[in-house]
Design a protein around this motif. Structure first.
Motif, mmCIF file in Angstrom:
data_model
loop_
_atom_site.group_PDB
_atom_site.id
_atom_site.type_symbol
_atom_site.label_atom_id
_atom_site.label_comp_id
_atom_site.label_asym_id
_atom_site.label_seq_id
_atom_site.Cartn_x
_atom_site.Cartn_y
_atom_site.Cartn_z
ATOM 1 N N ARG A 47 33.472 15.066 70.470
ATOM 2 C CA ARG A 47 32.670 16.141 69.620
ATOM 3 C C ARG A 47 31.409 16.670 71.093
ATOM 4 O O ARG A 47 30.751 17.452 71.031
ATOM 5 N N ALA A 50 25.672 17.053 71.471
ATOM 6 C CA ALA A 50 24.417 17.808 70.450
ATOM 7 C C ALA A 50 25.971 18.094 68.744
ATOM 8 O O ALA A 50 25.828 17.189 68.055
ATOM 9 N N GLY A 51 27.375 17.730 69.072
ATOM 10 C CA GLY A 51 28.042 17.983 68.726
ATOM 11 C C GLY A 51 28.722 16.919 68.057
ATOM 12 O O GLY A 51 29.206 16.959 66.528
ATOM 13 N N MET A 144 36.590 11.349 78.990
ATOM 14 C CA MET A 144 35.649 12.167 77.943
ATOM 15 C C MET A 144 34.536 12.242 77.935
ATOM 16 O O MET A 144 33.375 13.133 77.947
ATOM 17 N N MET A 147 33.076 12.524 80.706
ATOM 18 C CA MET A 147 32.856 14.854 81.274
ATOM 19 C C MET A 147 31.819 15.449 80.207
ATOM 20 O O MET A 147 31.199 15.967 80.135
ATOM 21 N N GLN A 148 31.672 14.592 78.847
ATOM 22 C CA GLN A 148 30.721 15.072 78.253
ATOM 23 C C GLN A 148 29.538 14.973 78.546
ATOM 24 O O GLN A 148 28.682 16.030 78.478
ATOM 25 N N PHE A 150 28.889 14.962 81.734
ATOM 26 C CA PHE A 150 28.992 16.442 82.878
ATOM 27 C C PHE A 150 28.422 17.400 82.453
ATOM 28 O O PHE A 150 28.188 18.293 83.353
ATOM 29 N N VAL A 151 28.941 18.148 80.968
ATOM 30 C CA VAL A 151 28.463 19.006 80.727
ATOM 31 C C VAL A 151 26.742 18.854 80.249
ATOM 32 O O VAL A 151 26.851 20.484 79.461
ATOM 33 N N GLY A 153 23.650 18.833 81.192
ATOM 34 C CA GLY A 153 23.314 18.570 82.504
ATOM 35 C C GLY A 153 21.940 19.077 81.841
ATOM 36 O O GLY A 153 20.664 18.862 82.780
ATOM 37 N N HIS A 154 21.681 20.025 81.092
ATOM 38 C CA HIS A 154 20.475 20.507 80.121
ATOM 39 C C HIS A 154 19.691 19.468 79.326
ATOM 40 O O HIS A 154 18.231 19.418 79.623
ATOM 41 N N ALA A 162 24.006 11.354 84.283
ATOM 42 C CA ALA A 162 24.888 11.995 84.772
ATOM 43 C C ALA A 162 24.903 11.950 86.486
ATOM 44 O O ALA A 162 25.936 12.093 87.221
ATOM 45 N N ARG A 163 23.664 12.967 86.928
ATOM 46 C CA ARG A 163 24.291 13.188 88.941
ATOM 47 C C ARG A 163 24.051 11.935 89.109
ATOM 48 O O ARG A 163 25.035 11.605 89.876
ATOM 49 N N GLU A 164 23.661 10.733 88.891
ATOM 50 C CA GLU A 164 23.251 9.545 89.205
ATOM 51 C C GLU A 164 25.125 9.089 89.771
ATOM 52 O O GLU A 164 25.271 8.267 90.322
ATOM 53 N N PHE A 166 27.342 10.384 89.175
ATOM 54 C CA PHE A 166 28.681 10.364 89.194
ATOM 55 C C PHE A 166 28.797 10.923 90.927
ATOM 56 O O PHE A 166 29.370 10.404 91.888
ATOM 57 N N LEU A 167 27.322 10.879 91.737
ATOM 58 C CA LEU A 167 27.610 9.842 93.026
ATOM 59 C C LEU A 167 27.669 8.982 93.248
ATOM 60 O O LEU A 167 28.221 8.267 94.296
ATOM 61 N N ALA B 50 28.189 23.595 70.318
ATOM 62 C CA ALA B 50 27.656 23.061 69.157
ATOM 63 C C ALA B 50 26.198 22.739 70.019
ATOM 64 O O ALA B 50 24.490 22.892 69.161
ATOM 65 N N MET B 144 29.895 28.129 83.814
ATOM 66 C CA MET B 144 30.012 26.683 82.721
ATOM 67 C C MET B 144 30.097 27.631 81.284
ATOM 68 O O MET B 144 30.687 26.097 80.634
ATOM 69 N N GLN B 148 32.519 24.672 79.215
ATOM 70 C CA GLN B 148 32.159 24.273 78.232
ATOM 71 C C GLN B 148 33.296 24.669 76.794
ATOM 72 O O GLN B 148 33.374 23.350 76.635
ATOM 73 N N HIS B 154 37.916 20.170 70.366
ATOM 74 C CA HIS B 154 38.271 19.574 68.830
ATOM 75 C C HIS B 154 37.922 20.148 68.227
ATOM 76 O O HIS B 154 38.288 20.645 67.150
ATOM 77 N N GLY B 199 27.482 22.381 86.525
ATOM 78 C CA GLY B 199 27.001 21.065 86.027
ATOM 79 C C GLY B 199 26.268 20.262 85.652
ATOM 80 O O GLY B 199 25.176 20.580 84.970
ATOM 81 N N ILE B 200 26.545 19.248 86.322
ATOM 82 C CA ILE B 200 25.552 17.932 86.486
ATOM 83 C C ILE B 200 24.359 19.054 87.161
ATOM 84 O O ILE B 200 22.944 17.888 87.949
ATOM 85 N N ARG B 201 24.358 19.478 87.553
ATOM 86 C CA ARG B 201 23.316 20.120 88.316
ATOM 87 C C ARG B 201 22.935 19.784 89.340
ATOM 88 O O ARG B 201 21.479 19.843 90.199
#
Lengths: 238, 238
Positions: A47, A50-51, A144, A147-148, A150-151, A153-154, A162-164, A166-167, B50, B144, B148, B154, B199-201
DNA sequence: GTCTATAGGAAGATAGAC
DNA sequence: GTCTATCTTCCTATAGAC
């Protein structure tokens, strides 16, 4: 997977009218943390940050919501720890492949690789790591969860990790597996595609859609049967 | 982008103590819908389904929260319409490339392609579509927004559309651009990687991290300067 | 076409008992 | 180590005025 967290203790007498939950078995904090993290990984993977609610995590772990918060302080911390755990599993899986390859323990597996893709160490490791990656799909949570992140990022803290993370993965496949940047890029790209196909739950419509079938076959190859099986198990549990 | 939605009407006298918002200019419903959808795309793209609130969309569109709900019924409907819009833009961008190519209007662009990747129609279209895809990054919302949706599998309604949408894209590149399944897969994979990097900026740490620099250069090639510029503009807009 | 007010319902976090 | 009770905040959606 979550069955281990369902265990409860009590008199054995079923509650009559109360909907309150039974007090969970008393276990060491460290162990409880691990159980919560496992449960959280599944919930967040499904989810998103946030979900998801701390109560969903609590239910999945078989304990009360305030206890989850008590242990991790905030939902954000919980997410970050689950993220670290997932990333750790991924890195470990890749490193195990590399170590086994360099130790010459994979002669059997090497027979099944696509020879046309090259026979050097990087090319073979790339294929072997792709298989290891696909294997992780079986535990749907790991991939997942990443993946969650990765999206998300805000969210400043999550985005930074997430950035770190991935690198870190990129550096591993480049430096430890020895892939060229372009090869590493292609490898990561295939991984992100797999994540996406899992994210949209394409395996669930495999039988009803010939396009989905073709795309899944083409992307997952020998791992498709396993993924389809995991998908069905997931739906039963879901 | 969002400046057009900021316009308000009123006496010109600044409100003194009230925090209530000025009544937005009266415009036709269809036009308002379009503005809301544009605003919603930006918000959902940034924070996910979400993680977004109808009030954030309302603020971005310069109107009141209940008006957003009034127009679209539910947040879910709003998301689905924004998703359709984003997908439509992507499909249109690809189809324009294909049409222009087949009309022989891209002789200039063909000079800049990687000849080593092949010179047939599918190979050239693949490269041209990749460029068109990267161009869409400039409007950060489109890609994006799709991403998303891909991780919101889900949510039954969203998941179903996301699946269908993804397959639509696959079929387009396979049938209309003529790519083989394997080539189409690789094309989509590169797209998912770009989505992830956005996504990861990653562009935000381009200057401070040489690994990020390498990965971005290797993935975005000629489009990197544009993406970096867009990233900076994004941060200023907050 | 657009707003204010608000009902009604989560959800995260805290307090404190056992 | 774990729970129940609850505070507080935030959010979607509705009602109804202009």
């Amino acid at each position: 997977m979550s069955s281990v967290a369902k265990k409860t203790v009590g008199t054995g007498a079923p509650e009559t009218t109360s909907t309150s939950q039974a007090t969970a078995e008393r276990i060491p904090a460290a162990q409880r943390r691990a159980l919560i993290l496992e449960a959280a990984t599944g919930v967040f993977a499904e989810r998103g940050y946030a979900g998801s609610t701390t109560d969903q995590v609590a239910k999945a772990a078989g304990i009360s919501q305030p206890y989850v918060v008590r242990m991790f302080g905030t939902k954000e911390t919980l997410f970050l720890e689950a993220l670290d755990r997932a990333q750790g599993k991924l890195l470990r899986a890749f490193r195990e492949v590399i170590a086994a390859y360099d130790a010459g323990e994979l002669t059997e597996e090497l027979q099944h690789l696509d020879a046309a893709a090259g026979s050097g160490r990087p090319e073979q490791l790339k294929q072997l790591m792709a298989i290891a990656y696909a294997d992780l799909i079986e535990d749907r949570g790991i991939l997942m969860m990443l993946m969650q992140a990765f999206v998300a990022g805000h969210e400043p803290a999550i985005g930074a990790r997430a950035r770190e993370g991935f690198l870190d993965i990129y550096r591993l496949v480049r430096d430890e597996a020895g892939l060229l940047p372009e090869t590493a890029r292609d490898f990561l790209a295939q991984g992100m595609l797999m994540n996406t196909l899992i994210g949209i739950r394409l395996p669930e419509i495999y039988e009803q859609d010939s396009t989905a079938e073709e795309l899944l076959e083409c992307t997952l190859r020998s791992k498709l049967p396993m993924v389809l099986k995991a998908s069905k198990a997931q739906r039963r549990a879901g």
